[in-house]
Design a protein around this motif. Structure first.
Motif, PDB file in Angstrom:
ATOM      1  N   GLN A 142      -5.897   5.935  11.285  1.00 40.35           N
ATOM      2  CA  GLN A 142      -7.243   5.534  10.883  1.00 40.35           C
ATOM      3  C   GLN A 142      -7.411   4.023  10.961  1.00 40.35           C
ATOM      4  OE1 GLN A 142      -7.108   7.464   7.145  1.00 40.35           O
ATOM      5  NE2 GLN A 142      -8.294   9.226   7.833  1.00 40.35           N
ATOM      6  N   LEU A 143      -6.327   3.308  10.655  1.00 33.90           N
ATOM      7  CA  LEU A 143      -6.386   1.851  10.710  1.00 33.90           C
ATOM      8  C   LEU A 143      -6.641   1.387  12.142  1.00 33.90           C
ATOM      9  CD1 LEU A 143      -6.041  -0.764   9.079  1.00 33.90           C
ATOM     10  CD2 LEU A 143      -3.647  -0.758   9.759  1.00 33.90           C
ATOM     11  N   ALA A 144      -5.979   2.030  13.113  1.00 37.14           N
ATOM     12  CA  ALA A 144      -6.163   1.648  14.503  1.00 37.14           C
ATOM     13  C   ALA A 144      -7.630   1.776  14.901  1.00 37.14           C
ATOM     14  CB  ALA A 144      -5.281   2.522  15.402  1.00 37.14           C
ATOM     15  N   VAL A 145      -8.235   2.891  14.494  1.00 40.23           N
ATOM     16  CA  VAL A 145      -9.654   3.109  14.832  1.00 40.23           C
ATOM     17  C   VAL A 145     -10.530   2.073  14.132  1.00 40.23           C
ATOM     18  CG1 VAL A 145     -11.553   4.760  14.792  1.00 40.23           C
ATOM     19  CG2 VAL A 145      -9.225   5.572  15.109  1.00 40.23           C
ATOM     20  N   ALA A 146     -10.254   1.841  12.836  1.00 37.68           N
ATOM     21  CA  ALA A 146     -11.075   0.915  12.063  1.00 37.68           C
ATOM     22  C   ALA A 146     -10.972  -0.505  12.621  1.00 37.68           C
ATOM     23  CB  ALA A 146     -10.658   0.938  10.593  1.00 37.68           C
ATOM     24  N   LEU A 147      -9.765  -0.894  13.049  1.00 38.28           N
ATOM     25  CA  LEU A 147      -9.579  -2.242  13.597  1.00 38.28           C
ATOM     26  C   LEU A 147     -10.403  -2.427  14.862  1.00 38.28           C
ATOM     27  CD1 LEU A 147      -5.726  -2.844  13.222  1.00 38.28           C
ATOM     28  CD2 LEU A 147      -7.556  -4.051  12.062  1.00 38.28           C
ATOM     29  N   GLU A 148     -10.311  -1.453  15.766  1.00 36.97           N
ATOM     30  CA  GLU A 148     -11.054  -1.591  17.030  1.00 36.97           C
ATOM     31  C   GLU A 148     -12.549  -1.559  16.796  1.00 36.97           C
ATOM     32  OE1 GLU A 148     -10.664  -0.503  20.809  1.00 36.97           O
ATOM     33  OE2 GLU A 148      -8.485  -0.501  20.932  1.00 36.97           O
ATOM     34  N   SER A 149     -12.982  -0.746  15.830  1.00 38.57           N
ATOM     35  CA  SER A 149     -14.416  -0.676  15.560  1.00 38.57           C
ATOM     36  C   SER A 149     -14.943  -2.020  15.093  1.00 38.57           C
ATOM     37  CB  SER A 149     -14.725   0.355  14.484  1.00 38.57           C
ATOM     38  OG  SER A 149     -14.260   1.588  14.870  1.00 38.57           O
ATOM     39  N   ARG A 150     -14.047  -2.842  14.565  1.00 39.60           N
ATOM     40  CA  ARG A 150     -14.486  -4.165  14.140  1.00 39.60           C
ATOM     41  C   ARG A 150     -14.092  -5.221  15.167  1.00 39.60           C
ATOM     42  NH1 ARG A 150     -12.621  -3.756   8.070  1.00 39.60           N
ATOM     43  NH2 ARG A 150     -12.914  -6.000   7.957  1.00 39.60           N
TER      44      ARG A 150
ATOM     45  N   ARG B  32      -1.118   9.112   8.901  1.00 41.22           N
ATOM     46  CA  ARG B  32      -2.554   9.339   8.911  1.00 41.22           C
ATOM     47  C   ARG B  32      -3.277   7.997   8.762  1.00 41.22           C
ATOM     48  NH1 ARG B  32      -4.477  14.702   5.781  1.00 41.22           N
ATOM     49  NH2 ARG B  32      -3.224  15.688   7.366  1.00 41.22           N
ATOM     50  N   ARG B  33      -2.759   7.194   7.845  1.00 39.64           N
ATOM     51  CA  ARG B  33      -3.364   5.908   7.571  1.00 39.64           C
ATOM     52  C   ARG B  33      -3.290   4.983   8.785  1.00 39.64           C
ATOM     53  NH1 ARG B  33      -3.466   3.446   1.932  1.00 39.64           N
ATOM     54  NH2 ARG B  33      -4.950   1.846   2.395  1.00 39.64           N
TER      55      ARG B  33
ATOM     56  N   VAL C  95       3.522  11.487   5.876  1.00 36.09           N
ATOM     57  CA  VAL C  95       2.289  12.070   6.408  1.00 36.09           C
ATOM     58  C   VAL C  95       1.103  11.146   6.129  1.00 36.09           C
ATOM     59  CG1 VAL C  95       0.631  13.956   6.113  1.00 36.09           C
ATOM     60  CG2 VAL C  95       3.050  14.445   6.369  1.00 36.09           C
TER      61      VAL C  95
ATOM     62  N   PHE D 157     -11.373  -5.653  17.109  1.00 38.31           N
ATOM     63  CA  PHE D 157     -10.010  -6.139  17.272  1.00 38.31           C
ATOM     64  C   PHE D 157      -9.586  -6.048  18.741  1.00 38.31           C
ATOM     65  CE2 PHE D 157      -5.408  -5.321  17.352  1.00 38.31           C
ATOM     66  CZ  PHE D 157      -4.942  -6.415  16.657  1.00 38.31           C
TER      67      PHE D 157
ATOM     68  N   LEU E 123       0.835  -1.203   0.000  1.00 35.43           N
ATOM     69  CA  LEU E 123       0.000   0.000   0.000  1.00 35.43           C
ATOM     70  C   LEU E 123       0.868   1.251   0.000  1.00 35.43           C
ATOM     71  CD1 LEU E 123      -2.777  -1.002   2.541  1.00 35.43           C
ATOM     72  CD2 LEU E 123      -2.715  -1.260   0.077  1.00 35.43           C
TER      73      LEU E 123
END
Lengths: 253, 555
Positions: free
Chosen positions: A205-213, A201-202, A197, A215, A157
């Motif tokens: 956002q990944l940390a938030v997205a992982l926990e929201s699912r 940033r990514r 940068v 993790f 990525l």
């Protein structure tokens, strides 16, 4: 255009249990050390090369063969300087090339390429999720094994983002190939800053997205894929063990 | 009495050490089975509201938090986001960052694996959700290989698989084509119908009006709360809050009618009942076509990364000097790939691209930069300097502009985009709309003849969109040729002079904006839908492009 090494072929290696595969990967690093001469390690290298084509890793090999050649040449050149030999072979200018150093360099070069081949076979036949699963089955906490394999997920990525950024800056007239060494390094600032940068940033956002699912909600985790242990596991493990044994017997006799 | 699934009481939050409250003493609730739309200008606090409601703030975003958030009457304060997964599902604006798996199936499974869902149930839910969201045929695909719209749908599906009682979505439709946008709204509607609660943040008022209730935010506070027909009925009020008024609402307001129809059909019914008759289209004097000198000529261009999946399939087109052109098409239709061949960034597999008759590969990508200025979709992929001045000066220095002329050129470019006086500001602390304008200024400073912008309005609120487009109209009138890529038919209808419709790597339609917008079959072939005013006009046999044109026809 695939960005990861994994190639879904449904073949032999892919259907081996991830834990067996990890054990075999580690075991496959042993045989290269059981040979001291090019001729002792070369058969194993050819065997791995065959195995790589059997695992349909051809496309991945094409991606890394340059690296393999560079490693091989570098190994020969470096050991020619650092490994002390006895019998002089020939001279290049004022440097005397010893037979022993040359052979040692070739052997080490083949060894390094053996490691690469093993890794390529593993990565070609193993989705990242199975890699993570295998590590956690071997006792590593899921969060740690996920973090470890995350680099394999994120590298492609980052490369993609990097390419987009290079294009955007070239459109602004950035010429990466002109000027002396210092100037060239400075040319990379407009590339590195946006890459970092966007990377940071990514990651946020990944940390938030992982926990929201979910993790890390529970220590236990279920798995979508089934991993039955089959004859393939036994065949692969025995194969590696036999090679280790044969080469070991030769080495220590 | 309906129970509130989610309730926020006196919630305030300020990020980091900032004095400014991002949301200020907000009281907000979503009942079970309710579909609530959240709207407002950029920076009004919509995302912060979503983050507070899902527990992401204060866990991930440090700052001063006060007030209480309850889900199912239980306070969530102190709970980790992971613990709330399965109850609250959140879909974020940046869908790229939410995808990390090897294939679509595993992406969908990830959340359920974390919640220890049984394998059999996992497969059932994955199949059901994939079918619902239209991902069934893509299960073995690598998420990174999907188009933007497919990725955005996958991000939503991966959250839906957790079966959350409360679904919160922050701008989940920015990269969807109009047909997919409608489909997504249908799904959210159905979810609410089956007892789930939905909170949706969007700038897209044409779709927002389908929510049961709308909450309007401004400067961190809720300023209005009620049905779409009440809250958005006054067009001026919408504009003041950074929203485009729904077109049918604007039309009825112009016609002095009290009704606020939610659809084109409903509008037609009311107009017929009230006895409105449309006069034949007055002959329109559209801005005359430019000189006719071809600037960019594309001849039968084919392009692919792998031969089995062609991206461009024989594209030929001609862009004339001084024109304002729009490349319209759904995601994955090849728009971005096409413009990259204009600058010799990508070399066609076959076919040729000419700039003023000279093949572009002869000129080369870095020299082409002075002739064709590119503004890519994401300004963050080009901004790097410590301040705005250095950022704009970068391109000028690359092209060897004498140092003493630079300040004047930078000032002129910044003035053109309305950012004059910001020379010493760090680009990274600017809001998205300003960063986008800065990206335009950077490219503009080098005085290119053509300016190409990839999705210049994505993620901007109504006022920022109008600002950006007015800026382009202004540059066009100064002689720059403008080419924009967009999937917003609304933007094309309002600003373009000439439209090319791209579908599966082919140009399937080309003509003046009025010609193209009149062909609804052509639009629907490319998964596009004309704006409501155009569709209503068509019902009366009129070819109109804007609400005011349509209103005129009824007077």
């Amino acid at each position: 255009m695939s960005l990861t090494f994994y190639y879904p072929s449904g073949g032999f290696f892919e259907r081996v249990h991830p834990v067996s595969k990890l054990i075999c990967l580690m075991a496959s690093f042993v045989p290269p050390f059981l040979g001291n001469e090019p001729l002792e390690v070369f058969p194993y290298f050819s065997f791995l090369l065959l195995a790589a084509f059997f695992a349909q890793a051809g496309a991945n090999l094409r991606r890394v063969y340059k690296l393999m050649i560079i490693l091989f040449v570098m190994s020969i050149v470096l050991w020619a300087f650092f490994y002390r030999g006895k019998s002089a072979l020939f001279t290049v200018g004022r440097i005397v090339i010893m037979k022993e150093s040359l052979l040692y360099g070739v052997t080490t070069g083949i060894r390094l390429n053996c490691f690469i081949l093993s890794a390529i076979i593993f990565l070609t036949s193993t989705p990242i999720e199975d890699f993570t699963y295998g590590l956690s089955k071997l006792g590593m906490p899921f969060a740690a094994s996920f973090a470890l394999t995350l680099s394999f997920r994120l590298t492609p990525l980052f490369m993609e983002t990097g390419q987009a950024i290079v294009m955007a800056q070239k459109a602004r007239g950035l010429d990466l190939d002109s000027g002396g060494i210092i100037k060239r390094i400075r040319h990379y600032v407009p590339i590195i800053v946006p890459v970092l940068v966007s990377g940071l940033r990514r990651a946020d956002q990944l940390a938030v997205a992982l926990e929201s699912r979910g993790f890390g909600k529970t220590k236990k985790r279920s798995a979508i894929s089934e991993f039955p242990i089959t004859w393939r596991d036994y065949v692969l493990i025995s194969f590696i063990l036999v090679i280790c044994f044969v080469m070991g017997a030769h080495h220590f006799s | 009495m309906t129970t509130n699934l989610l309730s926020l009481k006196n919630v305030s939050f300020a990020y980091g050490g900032s004095e400014r409250l991002a949301i200020n003493n907000v009281n907000f609730s979503i009942a079970q089975g309710e579909f609530v739309g959240i709207a407002g200008a950029s920076g009004a606090g919509k995302s912060t509201l979503i983050r507070c409601a899902s527990g992401i703030t204060p866990q991930f975003f440090k700052g001063r938090f006060s007030g209480q958030v309850r889900v199912n009457a239980r306070p969530i304060t102190g709970k980790r986001v992971a613990e709330l997964a399965g109850i609250i599902g959140t879909v974020f604006q940046d869908f790229e960052a939410q995808l990390f798996s090897t294939n679509v199936r595993r992406e969908l499974a990830f959340g359920m694996e974390n919640l220890c869902v049984n394998r059999k149930i996992m497969h059932q839910r994955i199949n059901k959700i994939a079918q619902l969201i239209g991902l069934s045929g893509l299960m073995e695909r690598e998420p990174q290989s999907l188009s933007g719209g497919q990725k955005q749908r996958l991000a939503l599906a991966s959250v839906l698989c957790l079966n959350p009682a409360l679904l919160l979505c922050d701008e989940p439709t920015t990269d969807l084509d109009p047909v997919a946008k409608n489909m997504l709204l249908d799904i959210l509607d159905d979810l609410a119908g089956s007892g789930n609660s939905v909170g949706l943040v969007t700038h897209d008022t044409e779709r927002l009006i389908r929510a049961d209730r709308i909450v309007l935010m401004r400067d961190g506070s809720i300023v209005a709360n009620g049905k779409a027909t009440e809250i958005l009925s006054d067009p001026q009020f919408c504009i003041d809050n950074g929203l485009f008024a729904p077109q049918m609402f604007s039309l009825f307001s112009l016609l002095g009618l009290k009704d606020r129809p939610l659809s084109v059909d409903e509008a037609k019914e009311v107009l017929d009942r009230e006895g409105f008759v449309a006069k034949a289209s007055p002959s329109r004097t559209d801005i005359t076509m430019p000189s006719g000198d071809p600037l960019i000529t594309v001849e039968d261009v084919h392009f692919y990364y792998t031969p089995d999946s062609p991206v461009l399939n024989g594209v030929s087109l001609e862009i004339e000097q001084g024109d304002f052109v729009c490349l319209l098409g759904q995601n994955g239709s090849g728009k971005t790939t096409l413009i990259k061949t204009f600058n010799a960034f990508l070399h066609p597999v076959s076919g040729r691209v000419f700039f003023k008759g000279i093949p572009v590969e002869k000129i080369g990508p870095s020299k082409m930069g002075q002739k064709i200025g590119f503004v890519f979709q994401n300004p963050d992929q080009m901004l790097f300097a410590a301040n705005v001045f250095e950022e704009v000066a970068f391109g000028l220095r690359n092209y060897g502009m004498p140092e003493k002329e630079i300040p004047q050129k930078v000032a002129a470019a910044l003035k053109a985009v309305g950012l004059n006086g910001t020379e010493d500001i760090d680009p990274f602390i600017m809001v998205k709309g300003d960063r986008q304008k800065l990206a335009v200024a950077c490219v503009l400073a080098c005085e290119p003849e053509v300016l190409i912008l990839d999705e210049p309005t994505t993620g901007l609120d109504a006022n920022e969109q109008v600002d950006m487009m007015e800026l382009l109209v202004n540059l066009n009138s100064l002689g720059h040729t403008i080419v924009i890529i967009t999937h917003s038919v609304q933007i094309a209808a309002s600003y373009a002079r000439r439209i090319f419709i791209l579908d599966s790597g082919k140009i399937i339609g080309e003509g003046t904006t009025r010609e193209i917008l009149g062909k609804s079959d052509l639009l629907s072939r490319a998964n596009l839908i004309a704006p409501p005013c155009v569709r209503l006009g068509c019902m009366y046999g009129l070819s109109v492009l804007s609400v005011s044109e349509l209103a005129e026809a009824f007077k």
